[in-house]
Design a protein around this motif. Sequence first.
Motif, mmCIF file in Angstrom:
data_model
loop_
_atom_site.group_PDB
_atom_site.id
_atom_site.type_symbol
_atom_site.label_atom_id
_atom_site.label_comp_id
_atom_site.label_asym_id
_atom_site.label_seq_id
_atom_site.Cartn_x
_atom_site.Cartn_y
_atom_site.Cartn_z
ATOM 1 N N ALA A 1 49.297 8.384 17.063
ATOM 2 C CA ALA A 1 48.718 8.123 15.740
ATOM 3 C C ALA A 1 49.796 8.174 14.658
ATOM 4 C CB ALA A 1 47.616 9.141 15.446
ATOM 5 N N VAL B 1 43.015 8.720 16.070
ATOM 6 C CA VAL B 1 42.597 10.020 15.540
ATOM 7 C C VAL B 1 41.130 10.279 15.863
ATOM 8 C CG1 VAL B 1 42.191 11.320 13.408
ATOM 9 C CG2 VAL B 1 44.347 10.088 13.727
ATOM 10 N N ASP C 1 44.776 1.147 10.696
ATOM 11 C CA ASP C 1 43.508 1.082 11.438
ATOM 12 C C ASP C 1 43.699 1.570 12.869
ATOM 13 O OD1 ASP C 1 42.203 0.124 9.221
ATOM 14 O OD2 ASP C 1 42.357 -1.986 9.810
ATOM 15 N N LYS D 1 43.986 5.367 12.797
ATOM 16 C CA LYS D 1 42.701 6.030 12.584
ATOM 17 C C LYS D 1 41.837 5.975 13.839
ATOM 18 C CE LYS D 1 38.985 6.445 9.186
ATOM 19 N NZ LYS D 1 38.495 5.964 7.879
ATOM 20 N N GLU D 2 41.918 4.883 14.559
ATOM 21 C CA GLU D 2 41.152 4.762 15.813
ATOM 22 C C GLU D 2 41.594 5.821 16.817
ATOM 23 O OE1 GLU D 2 40.454 1.428 19.354
ATOM 24 O OE2 GLU D 2 41.155 0.804 17.373
ATOM 25 N N LEU E 1 39.238 12.139 6.681
ATOM 26 C CA LEU E 1 38.110 12.493 7.551
ATOM 27 C C LEU E 1 37.762 13.967 7.331
ATOM 28 C CD1 LEU E 1 39.351 10.550 10.690
ATOM 29 C CD2 LEU E 1 37.462 9.895 9.196
ATOM 30 N N HIS F 1 43.731 11.009 6.970
ATOM 31 C CA HIS F 1 42.862 9.828 7.070
ATOM 32 C C HIS F 1 41.566 9.995 6.286
ATOM 33 C CE1 HIS F 1 45.203 7.571 10.093
ATOM 34 N NE2 HIS F 1 45.575 8.779 10.504
#
Length: 367
Positions: free
Chosen positions: A196, A212, A206, A209-210, A247, A245
Amino acid sequence: MGLTKKKAARKTAKKEKAASASATDVPSLLDKANVLLAQSNFDLAIKFLERALELEPGNLEARELAGVAELEGGDVDRGRAHLLHLFPPHAAANPDSPSPYLYLAQTADGPEEALGYYSTATAMIENALNAKGKGRAGEEDEEELRKMALTAIVAMIEIWMSDLCFEEAASSNCDGLVARALSISPNDPEALMALASIRMSQSKFDDAKEVVLKIYRDMEGRDPFDPMLPPLPVRLQFTRLLLEHGLHMEALDVITTGREEDSLEVESAYLEGWTWHLRAQTLEEAPTQNWADMDDDEEPMNADECYAESLRALLEAAKLFTEQDYPDEGIGSHLQELIGGLQKRGVKPAVHAVEDEGEDDGDVEMS
């Protein structure tokens, strides 16, 4: 009867001689040193190893253990000196164990030297894994080798992403290294976190993030003491990655496992407070934003409530920071900044904060 007594006397003498030898012979000294190292009693372990080297200066096991003990005890120069004695011209051949290379890599004078030692160690471990894959060792030994290989590869990635990040080959070398790591253990969280970070550095946001979210899904819903969870330091590092990110809910979910596992961990409390703070800022910018996985019968938390939770956790972190004389000055200064800002806003800590700790509306002094 006289003969029997003489035999008994000879046996007794042999036992006494053996007992005396066991306190000074090299194998016994090494056994004792290993026990002391496992207990982190490095100073005493060094004394036993020095005695072993006096008796057998060429004993490679004693030399390696002495190097490890000195390094773990804080004397890098003496530790490296011992480990370098494992190589020619001091020894007949290079060590056949990856451990000396790994220790020397961690104490290298520069990134190129560190990469050299890490590369050699990793190649040795991969060869050992290939041999074990052919049925030459047990599963436990194989898992330990995988961990060693992953640690070395991730360390090399970090070197390429920091000290050597401006080198032309940095990006491609990172791609190659992370591919090796994932071939050894496809779902290892540290290898995936490295992936990542690499994707972030390549502006592939992107994709990063996928990755993660994939790591998070593997942790989601697990009990804080679930053995399948990564170690706490890895979860703390992953929490920071989640925050990069945006999140926040996922970060709180992960950091909660850390708070429950060790309520005295300063960084866990700090990261909880920082996450609530970031969540509050997000809600101020977009007040209608709700929690993604909130139950239907729950009201979404507003920014003020999140700030209150933030101050609760930050005050706890500040208290732990002071009590433990925590060495990370960066966390300490950020705690002061965040707490001061919240107090100026008139924020009060959340109602379930501990109220009998002498905190008086959150006034905390930190040195």
